[in-house]
Design an enzyme around this catalytic site. Structure first.
Site, PDB file in Angstrom:
ATOM      1  N   ASP A  44       0.839  -1.204   0.000  1.00 40.30           N
ATOM      2  CA  ASP A  44       0.000   0.000   0.000  1.00 40.30           C
ATOM      3  C   ASP A  44       0.874   1.254   0.000  1.00 40.30           C
ATOM      4  O   ASP A  44       0.368   2.377  -0.073  1.00 40.30           O
ATOM      5  CB  ASP A  44      -1.029  -0.008   1.142  1.00 40.30           C
ATOM      6  CG  ASP A  44      -0.402  -0.133   2.512  1.00 40.30           C
ATOM      7  OD1 ASP A  44       0.840  -0.170   2.611  1.00 40.30           O
ATOM      8  OD2 ASP A  44      -1.169  -0.187   3.496  1.00 40.30           O
ATOM      9  N   LYS A 112      -0.936  -9.466   2.812  1.00 39.42           N
ATOM     10  CA  LYS A 112      -0.182  -8.998   3.993  1.00 39.42           C
ATOM     11  C   LYS A 112      -1.092  -8.119   4.847  1.00 39.42           C
ATOM     12  O   LYS A 112      -1.791  -7.242   4.313  1.00 39.42           O
ATOM     13  CB  LYS A 112       1.072  -8.228   3.561  1.00 39.42           C
ATOM     14  CG  LYS A 112       1.863  -7.683   4.755  1.00 39.42           C
ATOM     15  CD  LYS A 112       3.298  -7.320   4.397  1.00 39.42           C
ATOM     16  CE  LYS A 112       3.440  -6.015   3.653  1.00 39.42           C
ATOM     17  NZ  LYS A 112       2.930  -4.818   4.366  1.00 39.42           N
ATOM     18  N   GLU A 180       9.535  -4.221  10.056  1.00 42.59           N
ATOM     19  CA  GLU A 180       9.949  -2.931   9.489  1.00 42.59           C
ATOM     20  C   GLU A 180      10.476  -2.020  10.594  1.00 42.59           C
ATOM     21  O   GLU A 180       9.829  -1.848  11.644  1.00 42.59           O
ATOM     22  CB  GLU A 180       8.742  -2.276   8.794  1.00 42.59           C
ATOM     23  CG  GLU A 180       9.091  -0.926   8.173  1.00 42.59           C
ATOM     24  CD  GLU A 180       8.037  -0.399   7.217  1.00 42.59           C
ATOM     25  OE1 GLU A 180       7.044  -1.096   6.941  1.00 42.59           O
ATOM     26  OE2 GLU A 180       8.220   0.755   6.754  1.00 42.59           O
TER      27      GLU A 180
HETATM   28  O1  KIV Z   1       3.608  -1.121   1.515  1.00 37.61           O
HETATM   29  C1  KIV Z   1       4.787  -1.513   1.461  1.00 37.61           C
HETATM   30  O2  KIV Z   1       5.528  -1.260   0.511  1.00 37.61           O
HETATM   31  C2  KIV Z   1       5.278  -2.317   2.579  1.00 37.61           C
HETATM   32  C3  KIV Z   1       6.749  -2.599   2.643  1.00 37.61           C
HETATM   33  C4  KIV Z   1       7.480  -1.366   3.011  1.00 37.61           C
HETATM   34  C5  KIV Z   1       7.046  -3.723   3.548  1.00 37.61           C
HETATM   35  O3  KIV Z   1       4.518  -2.704   3.408  1.00 37.61           O
END
Ligand code: KIV
Length: 275
Positions: A44, A112, A180
């Site tokens: 996102d 995710k 993260e």
């Molecule tokens: O949205 C994204 O790009 C992420 C990564 C930074 C892990 O969640």
């Protein structure tokens, strides 16, 4: 045949480090595929790096589906994971409805979700229903207004909670976990304790793999990259240079030439113009 969550697990077990990269459209997916990136994330972060928003919060399910579908079409080997956007999985019912849309309409192979123990039941239910779930702990950008944008879990109590969250996600059936902006020694300890692969971003070299944002890695934005990113190319400058050359050629008349143009029989032209 696409890489599966079992292949990703086998990579951890054999000590093969996992390179994951964000992708948001067909050409980026196709290029990542040629570079043999095994796992693509339609993050996102697209709200920020593609749509120019300040945070990831405005990203909608429709945004995610449109971009994820293009990434799936642009790849044939990579395991494609998509983020569920902000507040689209706040209840188990919401999560199932959102997961159904992204899996069916975009064709990704996994989702995710950000959060720890509190989303354990949702992760369990989705997994039972056949949805591979990747967890995301540490700095979870969807909670940036409560967490701030800084390294997380530096103190013992927060670090202990992060370990508990990680174990809870694993117990709930998550197939992998993103950490993260977590101190490297803590991320390494979590990686050691978990059976499932841990993918770091700003979490040091002790994780099973790394994930980076396409635009950071390739230098698509002028100025400094985030500290956790390494710039492998300066594509932004190359694009700017090419665009300046194009503008200059159009202004000077150097483009187009006969090579980029089509001819016409002069008689046909004369008849058309009534000559
Ligand atoms: O949205 C994204 O790009 C992420 C990564 C930074 C892990 O969640």
């Amino acid at each position: 045949m696409r890489i599966t969550v079992f292949d990703i697990q086998a990579m951890k077990e054999s000590g093969q480090r996992i390179a994951m990269l964000t992708a948001y459209d067909h050409p980026s997916a196709a290029l990542a595929e040629r570079a043999e990136v095994p796992m693509l994330l339609v993050g996102d972060s697209l709200g920020m790096v593609v749509h120019g928003a300040d945070t990831t919060l405005p990203v909608t399910l429709d945004d995610m589906i449109r971009h994820a579908r293009a990434v799936v079409r642009g790849s044939s080997r990579a395991l494609v994971v998509a983020d569920l956007p902000f507040l689209t999985y706040a209840t188990e019912g919401d999560a199932i409805a959102s997961a159904r849309r992204v899996m069916q309409e975009a064709g990704v192979q996994a989702l995710k979700l950000e959060g720890g123990i509190s989303i354990g039941p949702t992760v369990r239910r989705l997994t039972e229903l056949g949805v591979p779930v990747m967890g995301h702990l540490g700095l979870t950008p969807q909670a940036q207004h409560t967490l701030g944008l800084r390294v997380q879990a530096r103190q013992a109590e927060a670090a202990r909670r992060l370990v508990e969250d990680a174990l809870a996600l694993q117990d709930a059936g998550a197939f992998a976990l993103v950490l993260e902006l977590v101190p490297a020694p803590l991320a390494a300890a979590v990686t050691q304790r978990l059976r499932i692969p841990v993918i770091g971003i700003g979490a040091g070299a002790g994780c099973d793999g790394q994930v980076q944002v396409w635009h950071d890695l390739l230098g698509l934005f002028p100025g400094k990259s985030p500290r956790h990113a390494k710039r492998y190319a300066d594509i932004g400058s190359a694009i700017e240079e090419a665009l300046r050359a194009y503008v200059g050629d159009v202004r000077s008349g150097a483009f187009p030439t006969a090579a980029q143009s089509s001819g016409m029989d002069p008689e046909e032209l004369s008849r058309a113009l009534g000559g």
